[in-house]
Design a protein around this motif. Structure first.
Motif, mmCIF file in Angstrom:
data_model
loop_
_atom_site.group_PDB
_atom_site.id
_atom_site.type_symbol
_atom_site.label_atom_id
_atom_site.label_comp_id
_atom_site.label_asym_id
_atom_site.label_seq_id
_atom_site.Cartn_x
_atom_site.Cartn_y
_atom_site.Cartn_z
ATOM 1 N N GLY A 203 0.787 -1.229 0.000
ATOM 2 C CA GLY A 203 0.000 0.000 0.000
ATOM 3 C C GLY A 203 0.814 1.271 0.000
ATOM 4 O O GLY A 203 0.247 2.370 0.070
ATOM 5 N N GLU A 204 2.147 1.154 -0.099
ATOM 6 C CA GLU A 204 3.008 2.322 -0.030
ATOM 7 C C GLU A 204 3.150 2.965 -1.407
ATOM 8 O O GLU A 204 3.381 2.278 -2.408
ATOM 9 C CB GLU A 204 4.382 1.922 0.510
ATOM 10 C CG GLU A 204 5.315 3.089 0.772
ATOM 11 C CD GLU A 204 6.635 2.627 1.372
ATOM 12 O OE1 GLU A 204 7.087 3.225 2.352
ATOM 13 O OE2 GLU A 204 7.210 1.649 0.842
ATOM 14 N N ALA A 205 3.049 4.288 -1.465
ATOM 15 C CA ALA A 205 3.228 5.014 -2.719
ATOM 16 C C ALA A 205 4.710 5.231 -2.973
ATOM 17 O O ALA A 205 5.543 5.134 -2.062
ATOM 18 C CB ALA A 205 2.495 6.356 -2.659
ATOM 19 N N ALA A 206 5.038 5.555 -4.236
ATOM 20 C CA ALA A 206 6.441 5.782 -4.594
ATOM 21 C C ALA A 206 7.030 6.936 -3.784
ATOM 22 O O ALA A 206 8.218 6.906 -3.409
ATOM 23 C CB ALA A 206 6.555 6.063 -6.085
ATOM 24 N N ASP A 207 6.232 7.953 -3.496
ATOM 25 C CA ASP A 207 6.717 9.084 -2.706
ATOM 26 C C ASP A 207 7.142 8.645 -1.312
ATOM 27 O O ASP A 207 8.070 9.223 -0.726
ATOM 28 C CB ASP A 207 5.632 10.163 -2.587
ATOM 29 C CG ASP A 207 5.407 10.884 -3.909
ATOM 30 O OD1 ASP A 207 6.243 10.719 -4.809
ATOM 31 O OD2 ASP A 207 4.382 11.587 -4.030
ATOM 32 N N ASP A 208 6.471 7.656 -0.758
ATOM 33 C CA ASP A 208 6.811 7.183 0.583
ATOM 34 C C ASP A 208 8.182 6.499 0.584
ATOM 35 O O ASP A 208 8.939 6.613 1.551
ATOM 36 C CB ASP A 208 5.743 6.213 1.089
ATOM 37 C CG ASP A 208 4.386 6.890 1.264
ATOM 38 O OD1 ASP A 208 4.371 8.081 1.632
ATOM 39 O OD2 ASP A 208 3.357 6.234 1.018
ATOM 40 N N VAL A 209 8.497 5.784 -0.483
ATOM 41 C CA VAL A 209 9.826 5.166 -0.589
ATOM 42 C C VAL A 209 10.893 6.251 -0.632
ATOM 43 O O VAL A 209 11.946 6.147 0.026
ATOM 44 C CB VAL A 209 9.912 4.272 -1.837
ATOM 45 C CG1 VAL A 209 11.324 3.692 -1.988
ATOM 46 C CG2 VAL A 209 8.887 3.156 -1.778
ATOM 47 N N VAL A 210 10.642 7.304 -1.391
ATOM 48 C CA VAL A 210 11.594 8.412 -1.469
ATOM 49 C C VAL A 210 11.835 9.012 -0.090
ATOM 50 O O VAL A 210 12.987 9.285 0.301
ATOM 51 C CB VAL A 210 11.088 9.495 -2.447
ATOM 52 C CG1 VAL A 210 11.966 10.741 -2.375
ATOM 53 C CG2 VAL A 210 11.052 8.955 -3.864
ATOM 54 N N LEU A 211 10.771 9.215 0.679
ATOM 55 C CA LEU A 211 10.915 9.781 2.024
ATOM 56 C C LEU A 211 11.758 8.874 2.915
ATOM 57 O O LEU A 211 12.579 9.358 3.704
ATOM 58 C CB LEU A 211 9.537 10.022 2.651
ATOM 59 C CG LEU A 211 8.710 11.155 2.037
ATOM 60 C CD1 LEU A 211 7.327 11.218 2.687
ATOM 61 C CD2 LEU A 211 9.433 12.489 2.202
ATOM 62 N N ARG A 212 11.583 7.576 2.798
ATOM 63 C CA ARG A 212 12.384 6.665 3.616
ATOM 64 C C ARG A 212 13.857 6.706 3.212
ATOM 65 O O ARG A 212 14.743 6.647 4.055
ATOM 66 C CB ARG A 212 11.838 5.237 3.520
ATOM 67 C CG ARG A 212 10.546 5.051 4.294
ATOM 68 C CD ARG A 212 10.245 3.607 4.555
ATOM 69 N NE ARG A 212 9.792 2.915 3.346
ATOM 70 C CZ ARG A 212 10.341 1.815 2.875
ATOM 71 N NH1 ARG A 212 11.387 1.273 3.460
ATOM 72 N NH2 ARG A 212 9.850 1.242 1.773
ATOM 73 N N VAL A 213 14.110 6.792 1.903
ATOM 74 C CA VAL A 213 15.500 6.901 1.449
ATOM 75 C C VAL A 213 16.137 8.171 2.001
ATOM 76 O O VAL A 213 17.313 8.168 2.400
ATOM 77 C CB VAL A 213 15.564 6.901 -0.094
ATOM 78 C CG1 VAL A 213 16.984 7.191 -0.569
ATOM 79 C CG2 VAL A 213 15.088 5.565 -0.651
ATOM 80 N N LEU A 214 15.373 9.260 2.045
ATOM 81 C CA LEU A 214 15.908 10.537 2.523
ATOM 82 C C LEU A 214 16.100 10.563 4.029
ATOM 83 O O LEU A 214 17.037 11.215 4.518
ATOM 84 C CB LEU A 214 14.977 11.675 2.110
ATOM 85 C CG LEU A 214 14.849 11.959 0.605
ATOM 86 C CD1 LEU A 214 13.791 13.023 0.358
ATOM 87 C CD2 LEU A 214 16.184 12.397 0.036
ATOM 88 N N ARG A 215 15.284 9.846 4.785
ATOM 89 C CA ARG A 215 15.260 10.034 6.238
ATOM 90 C C ARG A 215 15.735 8.826 7.045
ATOM 91 O O ARG A 215 16.370 9.002 8.089
ATOM 92 C CB ARG A 215 13.828 10.376 6.685
ATOM 93 C CG ARG A 215 13.277 11.658 6.085
ATOM 94 C CD ARG A 215 11.806 11.831 6.445
ATOM 95 N NE ARG A 215 11.230 13.055 5.865
ATOM 96 C CZ ARG A 215 9.948 13.394 5.966
ATOM 97 N NH1 ARG A 215 9.102 12.603 6.617
ATOM 98 N NH2 ARG A 215 9.519 14.515 5.406
ATOM 99 N N GLU A 216 15.447 7.629 6.577
ATOM 100 C CA GLU A 216 15.714 6.450 7.401
ATOM 101 C C GLU A 216 17.071 5.841 7.090
ATOM 102 O O GLU A 216 17.511 5.847 5.929
ATOM 103 C CB GLU A 216 14.620 5.391 7.176
ATOM 104 C CG GLU A 216 13.236 5.830 7.589
ATOM 105 C CD GLU A 216 12.191 4.736 7.362
ATOM 106 O OE1 GLU A 216 12.592 3.600 7.049
ATOM 107 O OE2 GLU A 216 10.993 5.042 7.484
ATOM 108 N N PRO A 217 17.740 5.310 8.115
ATOM 109 C CA PRO A 217 19.009 4.620 7.856
ATOM 110 C C PRO A 217 18.764 3.323 7.087
ATOM 111 O O PRO A 217 17.679 2.726 7.173
ATOM 112 C CB PRO A 217 19.560 4.344 9.254
ATOM 113 C CG PRO A 217 18.353 4.324 10.139
ATOM 114 C CD PRO A 217 17.399 5.320 9.544
ATOM 115 N N VAL A 218 19.756 2.916 6.336
ATOM 116 C CA VAL A 218 19.651 1.655 5.597
ATOM 117 C C VAL A 218 19.676 0.501 6.592
ATOM 118 O O VAL A 218 20.554 0.447 7.460
ATOM 119 C CB VAL A 218 20.821 1.516 4.606
ATOM 120 C CG1 VAL A 218 20.768 0.169 3.902
ATOM 121 C CG2 VAL A 218 20.791 2.656 3.596
#
Length: 448
Positions: A203-218
């Protein structure tokens, strides 16, 4: 610039910018692909592409790059890049699960070397993704879609590859050497785990993946006995801040250290000493009535719990010491004839008589090495899947060096120009050992 009729093209794949077609090969030629862009190339893009390709063709590691063979034109005026057809890409290879750890290290070393040499010339890849990590029909990896001339002319939508794209590229569109290192780290993460560093959630949108890449550690790589040093390197390569990442040359050094390390193995895939012991044990079982073997020449490790390591036998200026099989690099004597260099007296296991030797159930063949001056491409075939160890001996070297262990059937080895080399491959299925005939380059003579 050749004009390609549309009837000669078979659609194969559609990417975010271009469409890839298969082209029927001419008589005696190889199958090619044509990557067709939506509009003709302007003069600036055409010139930039030619400059990039010329520089890439001059790299020592050019054999690991998918180069453009020609720029062709379709009847409607669009341009296409003709290239070698590679049957698989990294996503195809990991559909069956993560790659063996040693194979991932080898892949990383090859791709990082390409980047390091390109970065030295000021060339940036600009978009390393799993789809650009290709496997040739020979099994050799190649990095495709190299350069920024076309990316500037035809910008791509980054959403689809956000999980493999550096944060600064998602924010500002900044294509740089540091962003290349991030992309390589993300690609190796996929190879090691079977999924991207930021897999899409239900259910996650592509924008949500971008936000995780920008904010969350790998998320750290775990399980499979992955060496801690490999996990740490990938985490550094995918650091949020470009300045916190190693450069491509440092990544090469760390991957090579992982590949060659035998002092503190943290996984079976990189434990060459254990592999040698397994092969030695398997070799003994091949003779039905072989007499008890003599104790091998060994040195005791100072590390607690470490098994003795077999001492490599040195015969002449260069030697491949493969357990009881010893290819020798012969040197030309003063009279021009080939003679073995004198060596210390060594005690070896007695060779079994013909009646004692089991007939190999598996045929393992090392193909003629491809010498590219500073690197050699090795490829081998086997009638049965095995785990392999590749051994390399250098003229004037101290002995054979283990260059690879894993299930792959190809390897690129760095070599010094002008020196002679011998190569040999051994494989095991856990029950027996199989050995290829040694192969040489530059006039070396190897014997077993």
């Amino acid at each position: 610039m050749a004009t390609i009729p549309l009837t000669a093209l078979v659609p194969r794949a559609r990417g975010p910018v271009a469409t890839v077609y298969l082209m029927a090969p001419p008589a005696g030629g190889r199958t090619a692909v044509l990557k067709v862009y939506p509009q003709p190339l302007d003069r600036r893009t055409f010139n930039g592409l030619e400059v990039e390709q010329a520089k890439l063709a001059g790299l020592r590691s050019t054999g690991s790059i998918l180069l453009v063979d020609s720029i062709d034109e379709l009847p409607d005026g669009r341009n296409g890049l003709r290239m070698e057809f590679c049957p698989q890409s990294l996503p195809d290879l990991v559909r069956g699960g993560p790659l063996p750890i040693a194979d991932v290290v080898i892949l990383g070393q090859i791709l990082a070397t390409v980047l390091a040499e390109a970065h030295d010339l000021g060339l940036v890849h600009g978009g390393i993704t799993p789809a650009n990590v290709l496997e040739r029909a020979s099994g050799q990896p190649a990095l495709g879609d190299f350069g920024i001339a076309l990316r500037l002319r035809f910008p791509r939508d980054l959403m689809g590859d956000a999980a493999y794209t550096a944060p600064e590229v998602l924010r500002d569109g900044e294509l740089s050497e540091q962003a290349d290192v991030y992309g390589l780290g993300a690609v190796l993460y996929l190879a090691l785990t079977g999924h991207s560093p930021f897999p899409a959630r239900t259910g996650e949108a592509a924008d949500d993946v971008v936000l995780r890449v920008l904010r969350e550690p790998v998320p750290a790589v775990s399980g499979r006995d992955v060496p801690a040093a490999l996990t740490a390197l990938l985490m550094r390569m995918m650091a949020k801040e470009p300045g916190d990442r190693p450069d491509s040359a440092e990544a090469v050094r760390e991957l090579e250290a992982l590949l060659l390390s035998t002092d503190e193995p943290e996984s079976d895939d990189l434990d060459f000493d254990d592999f040698s012991d397994e092969l030695a044990a398997a070799r003994i079982t091949q003779a039905a009535h072989q007499p008890p073997p003599r104790a091998p020449i060994a040195k005791t490790s100072k590390k607690k719990g470490k098994r003795p390591r077999k001492e490599l036998v040195i015969l002449g200026a260069a030697t491949i010491a493969l357990l009881a099989v010893v290819p020798v690099l012969l040197q030309p004597g003063d009279d021009g004839t080939e003679t073995e260099q004198t060596t210390p007296a060594l005690t070896l296991e007695p060779s079994p008589t013909p009646s004692q030797t089991a007939i190999p159930a598996v045929q393992l063949e090392l193909k003629p090495p491809q010498d590219h001056g500073t690197s050699v491409v090795l490829q081998w075939t086997s009638s049965k899947p095995l785990n392999y160890a590749v051994y390399v001996a250098e003229q004037g070297g101290k002995g054979a060096q283990t260059s690879y262990k894993g299930s792959g059937t190809s390897l690129t080895v760095k070599v010094s120009p002008g020196l002679k080399y011998c190569f040999e491959v051994q494989g095991t299925d856990g029950n027996a050992i199989y050995t290829s005939k040694p192969k040489a380059i530059r006039g070396a003579t190897c014997k077993s």
